[in-house]
Motif scaffolding. Structure first.
Motif, PDB file in Angstrom:
ATOM      1  N   GLY A  18       7.474  11.319  26.924  1.00  0.00           N
ATOM      2  CA  GLY A  18       6.850  10.932  25.667  1.00  0.00           C
ATOM      3  C   GLY A  18       7.840  10.262  24.729  1.00  0.00           C
ATOM      4  O   GLY A  18       7.513   9.258  24.078  1.00  0.00           O
ATOM      5  N   LEU A  19       9.045  10.801  24.653  1.00  0.00           N
ATOM      6  CA  LEU A  19      10.074  10.168  23.816  1.00  0.00           C
ATOM      7  C   LEU A  19      10.457   8.790  24.352  1.00  0.00           C
ATOM      8  O   LEU A  19      10.665   7.850  23.576  1.00  0.00           O
ATOM      9  N   SER A  20      10.544   8.662  25.677  1.00  0.00           N
ATOM     10  CA  SER A  20      10.865   7.360  26.261  1.00  0.00           C
ATOM     11  C   SER A  20       9.800   6.327  25.911  1.00  0.00           C
ATOM     12  O   SER A  20      10.114   5.185  25.535  1.00  0.00           O
ATOM     13  N   ASN A  21       8.530   6.705  26.010  1.00  0.00           N
ATOM     14  CA  ASN A  21       7.456   5.787  25.654  1.00  0.00           C
ATOM     15  C   ASN A  21       7.515   5.415  24.183  1.00  0.00           C
ATOM     16  O   ASN A  21       7.295   4.256  23.803  1.00  0.00           O
ATOM     17  N   ALA A  22       7.779   6.403  23.341  1.00  0.00           N
ATOM     18  CA  ALA A  22       7.854   6.128  21.907  1.00  0.00           C
ATOM     19  C   ALA A  22       9.015   5.198  21.578  1.00  0.00           C
ATOM     20  O   ALA A  22       8.903   4.317  20.727  1.00  0.00           O
ATOM     21  N   LEU A  23      10.149   5.369  22.270  1.00  0.00           N
ATOM     22  CA  LEU A  23      11.300   4.500  22.027  1.00  0.00           C
ATOM     23  C   LEU A  23      11.048   3.079  22.526  1.00  0.00           C
ATOM     24  O   LEU A  23      11.470   2.107  21.911  1.00  0.00           O
ATOM     25  N   ARG A  24      10.348   2.963  23.664  1.00  0.00           N
ATOM     26  CA  ARG A  24      10.131   1.632  24.240  1.00  0.00           C
ATOM     27  C   ARG A  24       9.014   0.880  23.542  1.00  0.00           C
ATOM     28  O   ARG A  24       9.111  -0.329  23.315  1.00  0.00           O
TER      29      ARG A  24
ATOM     30  N   GLY B 126      -6.351   7.386  15.784  1.00  0.00           N
ATOM     31  CA  GLY B 126      -6.285   6.850  14.437  1.00  0.00           C
ATOM     32  C   GLY B 126      -5.367   5.642  14.406  1.00  0.00           C
ATOM     33  O   GLY B 126      -5.507   4.703  15.202  1.00  0.00           O
ATOM     34  N   GLU B 127      -4.398   5.669  13.505  1.00  0.00           N
ATOM     35  CA  GLU B 127      -3.436   4.573  13.393  1.00  0.00           C
ATOM     36  C   GLU B 127      -2.181   4.836  14.219  1.00  0.00           C
ATOM     37  O   GLU B 127      -1.229   4.058  14.148  1.00  0.00           O
ATOM     38  N   HIS B 128      -2.162   5.897  14.966  1.00  0.00           N
ATOM     39  CA  HIS B 128      -0.980   6.274  15.737  1.00  0.00           C
ATOM     40  C   HIS B 128      -1.311   6.282  17.231  1.00  0.00           C
ATOM     41  O   HIS B 128      -2.458   6.243  17.648  1.00  0.00           O
ATOM     42  N   TRP B 129      -0.242   6.363  18.004  1.00  0.00           N
ATOM     43  CA  TRP B 129      -0.347   6.636  19.442  1.00  0.00           C
ATOM     44  C   TRP B 129      -0.028   8.110  19.635  1.00  0.00           C
ATOM     45  O   TRP B 129       0.951   8.640  19.084  1.00  0.00           O
ATOM     46  N   ARG B 130      -0.859   8.795  20.412  1.00  0.00           N
ATOM     47  CA  ARG B 130      -0.659  10.232  20.595  1.00  0.00           C
ATOM     48  C   ARG B 130      -0.596  10.579  22.071  1.00  0.00           C
ATOM     49  O   ARG B 130      -1.392  10.079  22.882  1.00  0.00           O
ATOM     50  N   LEU B 131       0.366  11.433  22.400  1.00  0.00           N
ATOM     51  CA  LEU B 131       0.459  12.051  23.728  1.00  0.00           C
ATOM     52  C   LEU B 131       0.250  13.538  23.541  1.00  0.00           C
ATOM     53  O   LEU B 131       0.952  14.187  22.755  1.00  0.00           O
ATOM     54  N   ARG B 132      -0.727  14.095  24.265  1.00  0.00           N
ATOM     55  CA  ARG B 132      -1.014  15.525  24.151  1.00  0.00           C
ATOM     56  C   ARG B 132      -1.105  16.115  25.547  1.00  0.00           C
ATOM     57  O   ARG B 132      -1.823  15.601  26.405  1.00  0.00           O
ATOM     58  N   ALA B 133      -0.344  17.175  25.778  1.00  0.00           N
ATOM     59  CA  ALA B 133      -0.334  17.876  27.059  1.00  0.00           C
ATOM     60  C   ALA B 133      -0.582  19.349  26.821  1.00  0.00           C
ATOM     61  O   ALA B 133      -0.062  19.933  25.843  1.00  0.00           O
ATOM     62  N   VAL B 134      -1.366  19.950  27.688  1.00  0.00           N
ATOM     63  CA  VAL B 134      -1.636  21.388  27.627  1.00  0.00           C
ATOM     64  C   VAL B 134      -1.288  21.981  28.986  1.00  0.00           C
ATOM     65  O   VAL B 134      -1.841  21.570  30.011  1.00  0.00           O
ATOM     66  N   LEU B 135      -0.363  22.943  28.996  1.00  0.00           N
ATOM     67  CA  LEU B 135       0.092  23.576  30.230  1.00  0.00           C
ATOM     68  C   LEU B 135      -0.249  25.056  30.194  1.00  0.00           C
ATOM     69  O   LEU B 135       0.193  25.774  29.273  1.00  0.00           O
ATOM     70  N   PRO B 136      -1.039  25.571  31.135  1.00  0.00           N
ATOM     71  CA  PRO B 136      -1.357  27.008  31.157  1.00  0.00           C
ATOM     72  C   PRO B 136      -0.128  27.826  31.541  1.00  0.00           C
ATOM     73  O   PRO B 136       0.663  27.433  32.404  1.00  0.00           O
ATOM     74  N   LEU B 137      -0.005  28.982  30.906  1.00  0.00           N
ATOM     75  CA  LEU B 137       1.142  29.873  31.160  1.00  0.00           C
ATOM     76  C   LEU B 137       0.721  31.221  31.730  1.00  0.00           C
ATOM     77  O   LEU B 137       1.553  32.103  31.894  1.00  0.00           O
ATOM     78  N   GLY B 138      -0.553  31.398  32.011  1.00  0.00           N
ATOM     79  CA  GLY B 138      -1.016  32.672  32.553  1.00  0.00           C
ATOM     80  C   GLY B 138      -1.733  33.498  31.509  1.00  0.00           C
ATOM     81  O   GLY B 138      -1.887  33.107  30.347  1.00  0.00           O
ATOM     82  N   ALA B 139      -2.155  34.672  31.933  1.00  0.00           N
ATOM     83  CA  ALA B 139      -2.901  35.562  31.035  1.00  0.00           C
ATOM     84  C   ALA B 139      -2.019  36.048  29.915  1.00  0.00           C
ATOM     85  O   ALA B 139      -0.823  36.317  30.097  1.00  0.00           O
ATOM     86  N   ALA B 140      -2.604  36.144  28.755  1.00  0.00           N
ATOM     87  CA  ALA B 140      -1.873  36.667  27.600  1.00  0.00           C
ATOM     88  C   ALA B 140      -1.657  38.159  27.743  1.00  0.00           C
ATOM     89  O   ALA B 140      -2.544  38.877  28.242  1.00  0.00           O
ATOM     90  N   PRO B 141      -0.488  38.675  27.335  1.00  0.00           N
ATOM     91  CA  PRO B 141      -0.263  40.121  27.417  1.00  0.00           C
ATOM     92  C   PRO B 141      -1.198  40.878  26.479  1.00  0.00           C
ATOM     93  O   PRO B 141      -1.518  40.420  25.385  1.00  0.00           O
ATOM     94  N   VAL B 142      -1.654  42.027  26.969  1.00  0.00           N
ATOM     95  CA  VAL B 142      -2.555  42.860  26.166  1.00  0.00           C
ATOM     96  C   VAL B 142      -1.719  43.707  25.227  1.00  0.00           C
ATOM     97  O   VAL B 142      -0.816  44.431  25.639  1.00  0.00           O
ATOM     98  N   THR B 143      -2.008  43.591  23.939  1.00  0.00           N
ATOM     99  CA  THR B 143      -1.284  44.390  22.938  1.00  0.00           C
ATOM    100  C   THR B 143      -2.292  45.189  22.117  1.00  0.00           C
ATOM    101  O   THR B 143      -3.455  44.801  21.951  1.00  0.00           O
ATOM    102  N   GLY B 144      -1.858  46.253  21.595  1.00  0.00           N
ATOM    103  CA  GLY B 144      -2.770  47.083  20.770  1.00  0.00           C
ATOM    104  C   GLY B 144      -2.285  48.511  20.769  1.00  0.00           C
ATOM    105  O   GLY B 144      -1.584  48.971  21.684  1.00  0.00           O
ATOM    106  N   GLY B 145      -2.649  49.225  19.791  1.00  0.00           N
ATOM    107  CA  GLY B 145      -2.210  50.605  19.652  1.00  0.00           C
ATOM    108  C   GLY B 145      -3.171  51.572  20.295  1.00  0.00           C
ATOM    109  O   GLY B 145      -4.328  51.273  20.556  1.00  0.00           O
ATOM    110  N   GLY B 146      -2.708  52.730  20.588  1.00  0.00           N
ATOM    111  CA  GLY B 146      -3.540  53.778  21.168  1.00  0.00           C
ATOM    112  C   GLY B 146      -3.178  55.101  20.571  1.00  0.00           C
ATOM    113  O   GLY B 146      -2.169  55.264  19.910  1.00  0.00           O
ATOM    114  N   ARG B 147      -4.018  56.054  20.780  1.00  0.00           N
ATOM    115  CA  ARG B 147      -3.751  57.363  20.196  1.00  0.00           C
ATOM    116  C   ARG B 147      -3.118  58.253  21.210  1.00  0.00           C
ATOM    117  O   ARG B 147      -3.424  58.166  22.381  1.00  0.00           O
TER     118      ARG B 147
END
Length: 462
Positions: free
Chosen positions: A367-373, A441-462
């Motif tokens: 993406g930086l290379s494209n933006a520079l060129r 819009g008035e810009h060029w945009r590069l957007r990438a989405v990379l999955p990283l796996g399931a989110a860790p389960v957090t939360g309190g318990g008694r």
């Protein structure tokens, strides 16, 4: 005579013009002789003799069993028992022919000695039982027919030679005809013809048997559906490795050239006004080229070694290892770059999976290379880890104003591009992600989405 000669010449000319080709008896004789005793026929005879030699251990084992079953009779002294031993040896050959290594051994001999094209034969051991039984059938045919040809080769030539020289040797003639060997059905003058006929028949049998095996080899030793599938998977794996190496070369070298060109251009423009900036630009050029030469060396080493398995072990930069350096080298050319980083709850990029960190780095680099060129003005970069529908994702967003196209009369070199964005999309697809690039819009945009796996389960318990 002159008229006949003219007519003959005209007939020959008409024959040539009409495409009629006369077959000379001498050519037919040479062709027939080549089929019987030519170089290919001789090699195929060697192949048959090899089969006969390979049959000998089986035949000896069968003779022991037949002799024991017949009450200790000497099998070699009885032709019927020898034939029975030969018949008993064939099932033994078939059983050992199912072993996987039989096929590569047979294929090697066929390629060298029979003239069968190598692409019609399978490579490697037989993988399926169907391929094993086909190889077993070939093994049995090769050894069985080879044994018959070997026996004929041992018996027929001496007999044929004796018959050929028989009329010219008084001692031989007296012993053979005196013993009544041929007197009942042949005269001495016929014996050379009989001897030559026997030798010719032997050559014809050997040539025919060799041609038969050569015709059956692709059927019995050719690749099966499993072999073709394995070969296709191997080619696909090799192609994937080559594509990855091509992407590494494109991203590393392409970005380096773009960055170095801008840094050198910026340094040239302020050479007299801002020596400190020039010094920083030169240091960035030195660092960029040093890193790129190291990456280029690693890729070329893999190409020279030809070992696809080492491609995954090739060192590559990651977000955790060099993102800050990449941003600093980009800014050293005078480019205004604003970067916002949000690694998520972990607080740094070291917690990302290694492959995701590596591919994300290359996508940012491209993406930086494209933006520079192709771009003009400041670059805005956002990297953040967030949770979407219970799964963690790394989102990369880069925007910059597009450059105005040069006038038609401008002789400046235009860059068509395209390979880098295609490579970025391939990198994201490897991880199950996606890449979008285009006007926003008035810009060029590069957007990438990379999955990283399931989110860790957090939360309190008694």
């Amino acid at each position: 005579m002159d008229g006949g000669g003219m007519d003959g010449g005209k007939g020959a000319a008409v024959g040539r013009a009409g495409g009629v080709r006369a077959v000379r008896p001498g050519a037919s004789l040479r062709r027939g002789t080549g089929l019987l005793v030519g170089a290919r026929a001789r090699l195929r005879w060697v192949h048959l003799i090899l089969g006969g030699a390979l049959l000998m251990p089986y035949l000896l084992l069968a003779q022991v069993g037949v002799g024991a079953a017949a009450g200790g009779v000497n099998v070699l002294a009885s032709f019927p028992l020898t034939l029975l031993s030969y018949a008993v040896s064939l099932p033994l050959i078939a059983v050992t022919g199912v072993f996987g290594l039989v096929r590569p051994l047979s294929v090697t001999a066929v390629r060298v000695l029979t003239g069968v094209p190598g692409d019609l034969l399978a490579d490697g051991p037989a993988r399926s039982w169907g391929a094993r039984w086909r190889a077993s059938a070939w093994w049995t045919l090769h050894l069985g027919i080879g044994a018959v040809v070997s026996g004929m080769t041992l018996a027929v030539p001496p007999l044929g030679l004796v018959l050929i020289v028989l009329p010219f040797s008084g001692a031989l003639r007296a012993s053979v005809w005196g013993a009544g060997g041929f007197g009942a059905w042949a005269e001495p003058w016929l014996s050379p013809l009989i001897g030559a006929a026997l030798l010719t028949a032997l050559a014809a049998v050997c040539a025919g048997a060799g041609a038969l095996l050569a015709r059956l080899a692709p059927v019995l030793l050719g690749p099966t559906a499993a072999d073709r599938l394995a070969a296709a998977e191997e080619r696909a794996a090799d192609l994937a490795v080559r594509n990855r190496l091509a992407r590494e070369l494109h991203d590393a070298v392409g970005h380096a050239l773009s960055a170095v060109t801008l840094q050198a251009g910026a340094a040239r423009r302020v050479l007299d006004r801002d020596p400190e900036f020039v010094r920083e630009a030169l240091a960035a050029i030195e660092e960029t080229t040093r890193r790129t030469v190291g990456e280029l060396d690693a890729v070329l080493g893999l190409l020279r070694d030809g070992d696809p398995a080492r491609a995954d072990a090739m060192p590559a930069p990651t977000l955790a290892g060099d993102l800050d350096g990449l941003l600093a080298r980009t800014r050293a050319g005078g480019t205004v770059l604003t970067a916002e980083q949000d690694p998520g709850p972990s607080g740094d990029w070291t917690q990302l999976p290694a492959i995701a960190s590596r591919e994300a780095y290359r996508i940012v680099q491209e993406g930086l290379s494209n933006a520079l060129r192709h771009g003009a003005g400041p670059i805005t970069l956002l990297l953040r880890v967030h949770t979407s529908e219970g799964h963690r994702e790394l989102e990369i967003t880069m925007t910059n104003p597009p450059a105005q196209p040069p006038p038609a009369h401008d002789g400046a070199r235009r860059t068509t591009g395209g390979r880098g964005l295609h490579g970025a999309a391939e990198r994201a697809a490897l991880l199950g992600g996606r890449v979008e690039a285009g006007p926003h819009g008035e810009h060029w945009r590069l957007r990438a989405v990379l999955p990283l796996g399931a989110a860790p389960v957090t939360g309190g318990g008694r």
